[in-house]
Design a protein around this motif. Sequence first.
Motif, PDB file in Angstrom:
ATOM      1  N   THR A 111      -3.934 -13.241   5.645  1.00  0.00           N
ATOM      2  CA  THR A 111      -2.728 -13.911   6.007  1.00  0.00           C
ATOM      3  C   THR A 111      -2.106 -14.450   4.827  1.00  0.00           C
ATOM      4  N   GLU A 112      -2.542 -14.830   3.649  1.00  0.00           N
ATOM      5  CA  GLU A 112      -2.078 -15.184   2.592  1.00  0.00           C
ATOM      6  C   GLU A 112      -1.439 -13.797   1.799  1.00  0.00           C
ATOM      7  N   ILE A 113      -2.127 -12.812   1.964  1.00  0.00           N
ATOM      8  CA  ILE A 113      -1.485 -11.515   1.260  1.00  0.00           C
ATOM      9  C   ILE A 113      -0.334 -11.120   2.001  1.00  0.00           C
ATOM     10  N   LEU A 114      -0.273 -11.004   3.332  1.00  0.00           N
ATOM     11  CA  LEU A 114       0.698 -10.924   4.007  1.00  0.00           C
ATOM     12  C   LEU A 114       1.977 -11.887   4.021  1.00  0.00           C
ATOM     13  N   GLU A 115       1.840 -13.059   3.872  1.00  0.00           N
ATOM     14  CA  GLU A 115       2.639 -14.130   3.434  1.00  0.00           C
ATOM     15  C   GLU A 115       3.370 -13.717   2.303  1.00  0.00           C
ATOM     16  N   LEU A 116       2.710 -13.722   1.293  1.00  0.00           N
ATOM     17  CA  LEU A 116       3.129 -13.344   0.024  1.00  0.00           C
ATOM     18  C   LEU A 116       4.070 -12.191  -0.115  1.00  0.00           C
ATOM     19  N   LYS A 117       3.421 -11.040   0.768  1.00  0.00           N
ATOM     20  CA  LYS A 117       4.418  -9.769   0.951  1.00  0.00           C
ATOM     21  C   LYS A 117       5.534  -9.995   1.495  1.00  0.00           C
ATOM     22  N   LYS A 118       5.613 -11.094   2.647  1.00  0.00           N
ATOM     23  CA  LYS A 118       6.669 -11.125   3.156  1.00  0.00           C
ATOM     24  C   LYS A 118       7.815 -11.844   2.308  1.00  0.00           C
ATOM     25  N   HIS A 119       7.455 -12.690   1.631  1.00  0.00           N
ATOM     26  CA  HIS A 119       8.276 -13.399   0.916  1.00  0.00           C
ATOM     27  C   HIS A 119       8.682 -12.558  -0.547  1.00  0.00           C
ATOM     28  N   GLY A 120       8.038 -11.384  -0.663  1.00  0.00           N
ATOM     29  CA  GLY A 120       8.643 -10.455  -1.750  1.00  0.00           C
ATOM     30  C   GLY A 120       7.742 -11.008  -3.050  1.00  0.00           C
ATOM     31  N   MET A 121       6.481 -11.471  -2.867  1.00  0.00           N
ATOM     32  CA  MET A 121       5.820 -11.722  -4.123  1.00  0.00           C
ATOM     33  C   MET A 121       5.057 -10.644  -4.643  1.00  0.00           C
ATOM     34  N   HIS A 122       4.712  -9.688  -3.807  1.00  0.00           N
ATOM     35  CA  HIS A 122       4.284  -8.554  -4.027  1.00  0.00           C
ATOM     36  C   HIS A 122       4.848  -7.209  -3.156  1.00  0.00           C
ATOM     37  N   THR A 123       4.620  -6.025  -3.514  1.00  0.00           N
ATOM     38  CA  THR A 123       5.046  -4.811  -2.879  1.00  0.00           C
ATOM     39  C   THR A 123       3.828  -4.001  -2.354  1.00  0.00           C
ATOM     40  N   LYS A 124       2.941  -4.319  -2.640  1.00  0.00           N
ATOM     41  CA  LYS A 124       1.413  -3.646  -2.491  1.00  0.00           C
ATOM     42  C   LYS A 124       1.175  -3.146  -1.020  1.00  0.00           C
ATOM     43  N   PRO A 125       1.022  -1.953  -0.711  1.00  0.00           N
ATOM     44  CA  PRO A 125       0.590  -1.603   0.701  1.00  0.00           C
ATOM     45  C   PRO A 125      -0.522  -2.375   1.260  1.00  0.00           C
ATOM     46  N   VAL A 159       2.499  -4.475   7.178  1.00  0.00           N
ATOM     47  CA  VAL A 159       1.070  -4.148   7.184  1.00  0.00           C
ATOM     48  C   VAL A 159       1.050  -2.706   8.030  1.00  0.00           C
ATOM     49  N   PHE A 160       0.063  -1.967   7.629  1.00  0.00           N
ATOM     50  CA  PHE A 160      -0.321  -0.801   8.437  1.00  0.00           C
ATOM     51  C   PHE A 160      -1.736  -0.820   9.126  1.00  0.00           C
ATOM     52  N   PHE A 161      -1.834  -0.648  10.438  1.00  0.00           N
ATOM     53  CA  PHE A 161      -3.065  -0.549  11.129  1.00  0.00           C
ATOM     54  C   PHE A 161      -3.603   0.873  11.136  1.00  0.00           C
ATOM     55  N   ALA A 162      -4.909   1.001  10.385  1.00  0.00           N
ATOM     56  CA  ALA A 162      -5.406   2.051  10.360  1.00  0.00           C
ATOM     57  C   ALA A 162      -6.730   1.889  11.395  1.00  0.00           C
ATOM     58  N   GLU A 163      -6.868   2.986  12.141  1.00  0.00           N
ATOM     59  CA  GLU A 163      -8.203   3.075  13.210  1.00  0.00           C
ATOM     60  C   GLU A 163      -9.464   3.691  12.254  1.00  0.00           C
ATOM     61  N   ASP A 164      -9.154   4.204  11.029  1.00  0.00           N
ATOM     62  CA  ASP A 164     -10.550   4.734  10.456  1.00  0.00           C
ATOM     63  C   ASP A 164     -10.009   4.784   9.038  1.00  0.00           C
ATOM     64  N   GLY A 165     -11.095   5.119   8.065  1.00  0.00           N
ATOM     65  CA  GLY A 165     -11.274   5.277   6.705  1.00  0.00           C
ATOM     66  C   GLY A 165     -10.220   6.004   6.466  1.00  0.00           C
ATOM     67  N   VAL A 166     -10.238   7.357   6.913  1.00  0.00           N
ATOM     68  CA  VAL A 166      -9.425   8.512   6.640  1.00  0.00           C
ATOM     69  C   VAL A 166      -7.858   8.207   6.550  1.00  0.00           C
ATOM     70  N   GLY A 167      -7.459   7.429   7.911  1.00  0.00           N
ATOM     71  CA  GLY A 167      -6.146   7.151   8.028  1.00  0.00           C
ATOM     72  C   GLY A 167      -5.761   6.128   7.111  1.00  0.00           C
ATOM     73  N   ALA A 168      -6.759   5.098   6.499  1.00  0.00           N
ATOM     74  CA  ALA A 168      -6.395   4.025   5.674  1.00  0.00           C
ATOM     75  C   ALA A 168      -6.010   4.673   4.383  1.00  0.00           C
ATOM     76  N   LEU A 169      -6.879   5.619   3.850  1.00  0.00           N
ATOM     77  CA  LEU A 169      -6.906   6.118   2.579  1.00  0.00           C
ATOM     78  C   LEU A 169      -5.564   7.053   2.438  1.00  0.00           C
ATOM     79  N   ALA A 170      -5.402   7.483   3.473  1.00  0.00           N
ATOM     80  CA  ALA A 170      -4.321   8.588   3.524  1.00  0.00           C
ATOM     81  C   ALA A 170      -2.877   7.680   3.322  1.00  0.00           C
ATOM     82  N   TYR A 171      -2.874   6.702   4.256  1.00  0.00           N
ATOM     83  CA  TYR A 171      -1.677   5.794   4.088  1.00  0.00           C
ATOM     84  C   TYR A 171      -1.656   5.357   2.710  1.00  0.00           C
ATOM     85  N   LEU A 172      -2.438   5.006   2.076  1.00  0.00           N
ATOM     86  CA  LEU A 172      -2.686   4.164   0.662  1.00  0.00           C
ATOM     87  C   LEU A 172      -2.044   5.388  -0.189  1.00  0.00           C
ATOM     88  N   GLU A 173      -2.684   6.391  -0.258  1.00  0.00           N
ATOM     89  CA  GLU A 173      -2.205   7.448  -1.334  1.00  0.00           C
ATOM     90  C   GLU A 173      -0.897   7.987  -1.144  1.00  0.00           C
TER      91      GLU A 173
END
Length: 179
Positions: A111-125, A159-173
């Motif tokens: 929740t802290e990471i998402l709150e910081l993103k919401k306020h533009g404190m970072h743009t990381k996926p 935020v992106f919800f990934a159902e598995d590691g393949v989906g998570a890494l594909a989104y990040l890359e």
Amino acid sequence: MNITVFCSAADLDDRYTGPAREFAELIGRGGHTLVWGGSESGLMKVMADGVQDNGGRLVGISVEFLAAKARRDADEMVFAKDLAERKALLLARGDAVVVMVGGTGTLDEATEILELKKHGMHTKPVVLLNAAGFYDGLKQQFQRMEDEGFLPLPLTELVFFAEDGVGALAYLEESAGLE
């Protein structure tokens, strides 16, 4: 890519360790670095073992009061003075963030990471790895927040919800332009 992972240090069953092991192997094989809480127990150990066994690097960020539980063979280990500094260092050292299953500490970090993103404190996926449907309820709550006007930006930008590691890494890359 440095991938910060927030997850539990608890010993969990295969519903959670299996997807963690798969994701860790993908991180290692991809030549990425795991930035994690530095623990040598539970899901944190599963992640570190999988990344290291598959050629990836380990950057641990622990806290002084947990130094005795820290992994000794990480490529780098940093000890923060408290949990707040640890969270800040974990976010700063990663190019992307993945939240895996965990308890109140992991939820606090998410929740802290998402709150910081919401306020533009970072743009990381940011990815929530929804192993065995663990975050289905949270996803539903976030959707309600969006539907009822509590989020100043679309949920898909937060935020992106990934159902598995393949989906998570594909989104990040893809987010990092590494596809």
